[in-house]
Design an enzyme around this catalytic site. Structure first.
Site, mmCIF file in Angstrom:
data_model
loop_
_atom_site.group_PDB
_atom_site.id
_atom_site.type_symbol
_atom_site.label_atom_id
_atom_site.label_comp_id
_atom_site.label_asym_id
_atom_site.label_seq_id
_atom_site.Cartn_x
_atom_site.Cartn_y
_atom_site.Cartn_z
ATOM 1 N N ARG A 48 -20.929 32.985 56.092
ATOM 2 C CA ARG A 48 -20.666 32.219 54.862
ATOM 3 C C ARG A 48 -20.428 33.122 53.650
ATOM 4 O O ARG A 48 -19.990 32.668 52.603
ATOM 5 C CB ARG A 48 -21.811 31.223 54.599
ATOM 6 C CG ARG A 48 -21.540 30.302 53.424
ATOM 7 C CD ARG A 48 -22.505 29.124 53.330
ATOM 8 N NE ARG A 48 -23.886 29.496 53.546
ATOM 9 C CZ ARG A 48 -24.648 30.101 52.630
ATOM 10 N NH1 ARG A 48 -24.164 30.422 51.454
ATOM 11 N NH2 ARG A 48 -25.906 30.399 52.911
ATOM 12 N N TYR A 102 1.272 19.141 46.613
ATOM 13 C CA TYR A 102 0.765 18.640 47.895
ATOM 14 C C TYR A 102 -0.254 17.514 47.611
ATOM 15 O O TYR A 102 -1.138 17.675 46.754
ATOM 16 C CB TYR A 102 0.125 19.791 48.676
ATOM 17 C CG TYR A 102 -0.683 19.306 49.840
ATOM 18 C CD1 TYR A 102 -0.081 18.612 50.877
ATOM 19 C CD2 TYR A 102 -2.059 19.500 49.882
ATOM 20 C CE1 TYR A 102 -0.828 18.127 51.936
ATOM 21 C CE2 TYR A 102 -2.815 19.030 50.939
ATOM 22 C CZ TYR A 102 -2.195 18.334 51.959
ATOM 23 O OH TYR A 102 -2.942 17.845 53.001
ATOM 24 N N ASP A 174 0.560 27.678 44.999
ATOM 25 C CA ASP A 174 0.468 27.337 46.409
ATOM 26 C C ASP A 174 1.744 27.884 47.060
ATOM 27 O O ASP A 174 2.838 27.367 46.844
ATOM 28 C CB ASP A 174 0.376 25.814 46.567
ATOM 29 C CG ASP A 174 0.115 25.396 48.001
ATOM 30 O OD1 ASP A 174 0.562 26.116 48.904
ATOM 31 O OD2 ASP A 174 -0.500 24.337 48.206
ATOM 32 N N LYS A 199 -0.391 26.417 58.221
ATOM 33 C CA LYS A 199 1.066 26.293 58.305
ATOM 34 C C LYS A 199 1.671 27.615 58.818
ATOM 35 O O LYS A 199 1.413 28.008 59.931
ATOM 36 C CB LYS A 199 1.612 25.846 56.953
ATOM 37 C CG LYS A 199 0.897 24.609 56.395
ATOM 38 C CD LYS A 199 1.065 23.414 57.299
ATOM 39 C CE LYS A 199 0.293 22.162 56.971
ATOM 40 N NZ LYS A 199 -0.950 22.157 56.287
#
Ligand code: PLP
Length: 388
Positions: A48, A102, A174, A199
């Site tokens: 983490r 998005y 982005d 992607k």
């Protein structure tokens, strides 16, 4: 090895490899351990904390590809973007975001920001003047997305970066649709770049991941918040992402090539009324795209002529898959009016240029001729079936 001198395919293949000192294997070992020996360092290794060996080394590859110092890998693109936003915004701050964003990012802003007391403005358009008009005295971040989804509009990256710099505002982008192969926004003055690694970075439709790249200073700031929010990725997936990214440039260049040829084919087709692809000379921002992109990408959209049922066309495809996601090696298509923009009213869709005839095409690496044949036969069969 100086990273600057290395070619794109060499960076994809070798930067961020972990040497297998023990067995001299050819590829990076996977370190699945969630517990590491206590030693005298400030930050202990812990998944983490985004600092297991696989996370730390893959981050080097992503940073090198985006021409910057540091990066972090997240459990999803949304984890990357939400952690980044929350690192740079706090109560009373304001963010300017591009209107064509998005959907998940828009939802995060609209549904969560009021809980944190963060103000936001969606621009009216994507021209630099639209961003300028939305800036307030408490604006701390400007966030852009180019090429945009699904109409492939192009935002002037340097224009927005210069505007923000003149006002002391941090910028983020982005870069998912372009991938680092086609666009390196930090070279134009943007401060932080993020990806849905689900992607193009992953590229095989089998990994959910996200990434952020920037200077070490900005990444430290994001890390400070992310370690509390906990959006890290399993090392198994990090390892898969590293393997996938070895072929990133090969895949994306093949996708660029196919998309360029298919855009031209569709543009000339009598049963296609519009094609949206920044590589076409007819695209309104073709020159801007040429100035800020190395390649025009594997995403395009097109509208079938009135009278050809878009849903029926999708059902006639044999090779190209109707599918929600994008950027895999396999070609996929979707209808924004039935998926990403389904919840909007017809008027709202019309206002943002999403007609019922619009099809978003994520072009894969298949042989061009086969993709062209599949589209051509699907159009003919749709027409024959509906007129029979
Ligand atoms: N950004 C863009 C442009 C996207 O298309 C997506 C997902 O489709 C995201 C961000 C969110 O990424 P993820 O689904 O990996 O959380």
């Amino acid at each position: 090895m100086s990273k600057k001198k290395l070619g794109l395919n060499t960076i994809c293949t070798h930067i961020g490899e972990i040497k297998d000192e023990q067995f001299k294997g050819a590829i990076s070992p996977i370190y699945l351990s969630t517990s590491y020996e206590f030693d005298d360092v400030d930050v202990k290794r812990y998944p983490r904390y985004f600092n297991t060996p696989n996370q730390e080394f893959l981050a080097k590859k992503i940073a090198a590809l985006e021409h910057t110092e540091a990066a972090m890998i997240f459990g999803s693109g949304m984890a990357a973007i939400s952690h980044m936003f929350l690192a740079f915004l706090q109560k009373g701050d304001h963010i300017v975001v591009q209107n064509t964003l998005y959907g998940g990012t828009s939802n995060f802003i609209r549904e969560e920001f009021h809980k944190y007391g963060i103000e936001y403005t969606f621009t009216n358009g994507y021209a630099v003047s639209d961003f300028e008009a939305a800036i307030q005295s408490n604006t701390k971040l400007i966030h852009i997305e180019t090429p945009s989804n699904p109409l492939l509009t192009i935002t002037d990256i340097k224009g927005v970066a210069d505007l923000a710099k003149s006002k002391g505002i941090v910028t983020s982008i982005d870069n998912t649709f372009a991938s680092p192969v086609n666009q390196n926004p930090l070279d134009f003055g943007i401060d932080i770049v993020m990806h849905s690694a689900t992607k193009y970075l992953g590229g095989h439709s089998d990994i959910l991941a996200g990434a952020v790249a920037s200077t070490q200073e900005h990444i430290d700031r994001i890390w400070n918040v992310s370690k509390n929010l906990g959006g890290s990725l399993s090392d198994m997936t990090v390892w898969m992402l590293e393997r996938s990214m070895k072929t990133l440039a090969l895949r994306v260049k093949a996708q660029n090539k196919n998309a360029g040829k298919l855009a031209k084919f569709l543009n000339k087709h009598d049963d296609v009324s519009n094609v949206y692809y920044p590589g076409l000379k007819s695209h309104p921002q073709h020159e801007l795209a040429k100035a800020q992109m190395h390649g025009f990408g594997g995403m395009l959209s097109f509208e079938l002529a009135e009278g050809i049922d878009a849903m029926a066309f999708m059902k006639q495809l044999n090779l190209i898959k109707p599918s929600m996601s994008l950027a895999g090696v396999e070609s996929t298509m979707l209808l924004p009016s039935e998926t990403s923009h389904f919840l909007l009213t017809q008027e709202e869709r019309d206002a943002v240029g999403i007609s019922n005839q619009l099809i978003r095409f994520s072009v894969g690496i298949e042989t061009f001729r086969d993709l062209k044949t599949d589209i051509a036969q699907a159009i003919i069969n749709t027409k024959t079936t509906s007129f029979a």
